[in-house]
Design a protein around this motif. Structure first.
Motif, PDB file in Angstrom:
ATOM      1  N   LEU A  67      35.346  29.900  41.392  1.00 44.37           N
ATOM      2  CA  LEU A  67      35.509  31.140  42.133  1.00 44.37           C
ATOM      3  C   LEU A  67      34.827  32.284  41.405  1.00 44.37           C
ATOM      4  O   LEU A  67      34.887  32.374  40.180  1.00 44.37           O
ATOM      5  CB  LEU A  67      36.997  31.477  42.305  1.00 44.37           C
ATOM      6  N   THR A  68      34.212  33.153  42.184  1.00 48.64           N
ATOM      7  CA  THR A  68      33.638  34.360  41.600  1.00 48.64           C
ATOM      8  C   THR A  68      34.751  35.386  41.433  1.00 48.64           C
ATOM      9  O   THR A  68      35.831  35.259  42.025  1.00 48.64           O
ATOM     10  CB  THR A  68      32.548  34.943  42.507  1.00 48.64           C
ATOM     11  N   ASN A  69      34.492  36.423  40.666  1.00 48.18           N
ATOM     12  CA  ASN A  69      35.476  37.488  40.509  1.00 48.18           C
ATOM     13  C   ASN A  69      35.806  38.128  41.849  1.00 48.18           C
ATOM     14  O   ASN A  69      36.946  38.500  42.111  1.00 48.18           O
ATOM     15  CB  ASN A  69      34.975  38.546  39.527  1.00 48.18           C
ATOM     16  N   GLU A  70      34.804  38.255  42.720  1.00 45.89           N
ATOM     17  CA  GLU A  70      35.012  38.858  44.032  1.00 45.89           C
ATOM     18  C   GLU A  70      35.936  37.989  44.886  1.00 45.89           C
ATOM     19  O   GLU A  70      36.814  38.490  45.579  1.00 45.89           O
ATOM     20  CB  GLU A  70      33.674  39.075  44.752  1.00 45.89           C
ATOM     21  N   LEU A  75      41.369  36.932  47.212  1.00 46.84           N
ATOM     22  CA  LEU A  75      42.549  36.092  47.317  1.00 46.84           C
ATOM     23  C   LEU A  75      43.806  36.841  46.927  1.00 46.84           C
ATOM     24  O   LEU A  75      44.882  36.607  47.473  1.00 46.84           O
ATOM     25  CB  LEU A  75      42.391  34.842  46.446  1.00 46.84           C
ATOM     26  N   LEU A  76      43.690  37.740  45.975  1.00 51.40           N
ATOM     27  CA  LEU A  76      44.849  38.479  45.498  1.00 51.40           C
ATOM     28  C   LEU A  76      45.203  39.679  46.360  1.00 51.40           C
ATOM     29  O   LEU A  76      46.293  40.210  46.255  1.00 51.40           O
ATOM     30  CB  LEU A  76      44.627  38.922  44.048  1.00 51.40           C
ATOM     31  N   ASP A  77      44.296  40.125  47.226  1.00 55.29           N
ATOM     32  CA  ASP A  77      44.572  41.269  48.104  1.00 55.29           C
ATOM     33  C   ASP A  77      45.511  40.910  49.209  1.00 55.29           C
ATOM     34  O   ASP A  77      45.650  39.873  49.683  1.00 55.29           O
ATOM     35  CB  ASP A  77      43.271  41.820  48.720  1.00 55.29           C
TER      36      ASP A  77
END
Length: 77
Positions: A67-70, A75-77
């Motif tokens: 997974l990229t940081n973006e 996913l966390l939003d």
């Protein structure tokens, strides 16, 4: 939902040509392209649940997806 986006002229011409050659509307071509892009980007992505207000990502069996940081931020939003 209606949305306004800026598309480079050359890209829009390509979309119009594709739509005309396939007997579809520009709208249909754009929607199909977005759906295809989103589904291919999210295949194999982890399922997300919440527990006590915090995200819990269950990966199941297999390898951990790269997974990229973006993607992690989304996913966390």
């Amino acid at each position: 939902m209606k949305a306004t986006i800026d598309i480079p002229d050359e890209l829009y011409r390509e979309v119009k040509i594709k739509a005309a050659s396939e007997g579809r509307t520009v709208r249909e071509v754009v929607i199909n392209a977005l759906q295809t892009s989103l589904s291919s980007n999210w295949d194999g992505m982890p399922e997300i649940h919440t527990k006590n207000g915090f995200p819990v990502i269950r990966l199941g069996k297999g390898t951990i997806p790269a997974l990229t940081n973006e993607q992690i931020a989304e996913l966390l939003d």
